[in-house]
Design an enzyme around this catalytic site. Sequence first.
Site, PDB file in Angstrom:
ATOM      1  N   HIS A 140      -2.190  19.732   7.190  1.00  0.00           N
ATOM      2  CA  HIS A 140      -3.230  18.531   7.116  1.00  0.00           C
ATOM      3  C   HIS A 140      -3.450  17.964   8.424  1.00  0.00           C
ATOM      4  O   HIS A 140      -3.497  16.923   8.406  1.00  0.00           O
ATOM      5  CB  HIS A 140      -3.108  17.697   5.860  1.00  0.00           C
ATOM      6  CG  HIS A 140      -4.234  17.095   5.459  1.00  0.00           C
ATOM      7  ND1 HIS A 140      -4.880  15.966   6.241  1.00  0.00           N
ATOM      8  CD2 HIS A 140      -4.940  16.987   4.531  1.00  0.00           C
ATOM      9  CE1 HIS A 140      -5.666  15.576   5.447  1.00  0.00           C
ATOM     10  NE2 HIS A 140      -5.911  16.337   4.462  1.00  0.00           N
TER      11      HIS A 140
ATOM     12  N   HIS B  13      -8.229  11.677  -4.356  1.00  0.00           N
ATOM     13  CA  HIS B  13      -7.044  12.304  -3.873  1.00  0.00           C
ATOM     14  C   HIS B  13      -5.911  11.797  -4.874  1.00  0.00           C
ATOM     15  O   HIS B  13      -6.022  11.156  -5.292  1.00  0.00           O
ATOM     16  CB  HIS B  13      -6.710  11.572  -2.499  1.00  0.00           C
ATOM     17  CG  HIS B  13      -7.863  11.769  -1.324  1.00  0.00           C
ATOM     18  ND1 HIS B  13      -9.007  11.348  -1.375  1.00  0.00           N
ATOM     19  CD2 HIS B  13      -7.616  12.791  -0.276  1.00  0.00           C
ATOM     20  CE1 HIS B  13      -9.393  11.928  -0.059  1.00  0.00           C
ATOM     21  NE2 HIS B  13      -8.863  12.700   0.323  1.00  0.00           N
TER      22      HIS B  13
ATOM     23  N   ASP C  53      -7.498  15.980  -3.752  1.00  0.00           N
ATOM     24  CA  ASP C  53      -6.959  16.626  -2.411  1.00  0.00           C
ATOM     25  C   ASP C  53      -5.411  16.136  -2.112  1.00  0.00           C
ATOM     26  O   ASP C  53      -5.132  14.986  -2.552  1.00  0.00           O
ATOM     27  CB  ASP C  53      -7.858  16.313  -1.265  1.00  0.00           C
ATOM     28  CG  ASP C  53      -9.317  17.066  -1.246  1.00  0.00           C
ATOM     29  OD1 ASP C  53      -9.247  17.747  -2.335  1.00  0.00           O
ATOM     30  OD2 ASP C  53      -9.588  17.184  -0.357  1.00  0.00           O
ATOM     31  N   ASP C  54      -4.848  16.650  -1.265  1.00  0.00           N
ATOM     32  CA  ASP C  54      -3.686  16.250  -0.512  1.00  0.00           C
ATOM     33  C   ASP C  54      -2.312  15.978  -1.400  1.00  0.00           C
ATOM     34  O   ASP C  54      -1.385  15.521  -1.176  1.00  0.00           O
ATOM     35  CB  ASP C  54      -3.785  14.835   0.135  1.00  0.00           C
ATOM     36  CG  ASP C  54      -4.877  14.823   1.232  1.00  0.00           C
ATOM     37  OD1 ASP C  54      -5.489  16.052   1.481  1.00  0.00           O
ATOM     38  OD2 ASP C  54      -5.179  13.826   1.748  1.00  0.00           O
TER      39      ASP C  54
ATOM     40  N   HIS D  31      -5.882  23.637   1.125  1.00  0.00           N
ATOM     41  CA  HIS D  31      -6.007  22.573   1.938  1.00  0.00           C
ATOM     42  C   HIS D  31      -5.396  22.446   3.340  1.00  0.00           C
ATOM     43  O   HIS D  31      -4.840  21.431   3.743  1.00  0.00           O
ATOM     44  CB  HIS D  31      -5.991  21.203   1.248  1.00  0.00           C
ATOM     45  CG  HIS D  31      -6.654  20.068   1.730  1.00  0.00           C
ATOM     46  ND1 HIS D  31      -7.870  20.134   2.408  1.00  0.00           N
ATOM     47  CD2 HIS D  31      -6.316  18.897   1.779  1.00  0.00           C
ATOM     48  CE1 HIS D  31      -8.244  18.874   2.490  1.00  0.00           C
ATOM     49  NE2 HIS D  31      -7.082  18.170   2.287  1.00  0.00           N
TER      50      HIS D  31
END
Length: 310
Positions: free
Chosen positions: A173, A261, A118-119, A169
């Site tokens: 965020h 991540h 993620d991210d 995502h």
Amino acid sequence: MTNLKRLWRRRKALTTAFIAAVGSFLVGVTLPIDLRSNQPEPPQTQVVAVSQSQVQKPNSNFNRLQQAIGQRVEFSQQAIAQLQENRFNSSLPSQFRGITLRQARLDPKHKAIALTFDDGPWPTTTTQILDILKKNKIKATFFWVGRYLQTHPELGKQVANAGHAIGNHSWNHNYYKYNEDGAAREIDRTTSLIEELTGVKTSMFRPPGGILNNGLAAYAEKKNYAVVMWSADSLDWRTTTQSLTENVMRQANAGGIVLMHDGGGNRSRTVEALPDIIDRLRKEGYKFVTVPELLQMEAQNLKQQETAKK
Ligand SMILES: [Zn+2]
């Protein structure tokens, strides 16, 4: 034959059939183009005459043409194979659209697992993780933050071109509450940018922070995304290399989805831990697949169970 093998064969067969069909089409299309490009301002009739004489009496010019065509077809075949692979990795069975899931329901003996990151896209660590995955011949799933993708479009393209699956995502965020318009801006904008840059139309959404009640997940479900959570949390953003590895190993199971991540901060511990995590999971008999592939396996299992009942 295990489901994974069957899935792999299906992918191979699909890709081969697709290449054969499009390849022969391309030969037909590229042949006249190449002939034309080697003739300065050729009238149509002359092209036909030249190509016929060349076919009858092969010469070096014709060989060069053949070579050029061969290279072009080969290049196109590679591009098509890549496209086909990307499409296969990201197509989601319809029964998972519009729902929230934490893992796939697989028979415990079908040890398939999906690594997710993620991210990102994020400088340095995304590339390092791509390298580790490539070295281990693993396809993973990346959930991107729209504004990071906007800042690092080339990194995003690298991930998609390597055949990994891509999910949304959100754009910013944030952990705010969103009304429907706000959620639409967060999610639609990110999906559009992913498609614009990579050609992938994603149908997976992962809510930032795993928050399911602030309006984002509800909007994603309404828009028919699969809301993809996880079953094994590495907690890589707040713990040591060793304990993030242990977190993954302790929670790993057949059909599991592992959260890690590649972006959003210093992810050097994730990069450091990843080769060991892969080794250890392999030793336990796990195969690595993308989230869509994992769900395709569940869908296939269900189909087999239904057929068996009949
Ligand atoms: Zn996140």
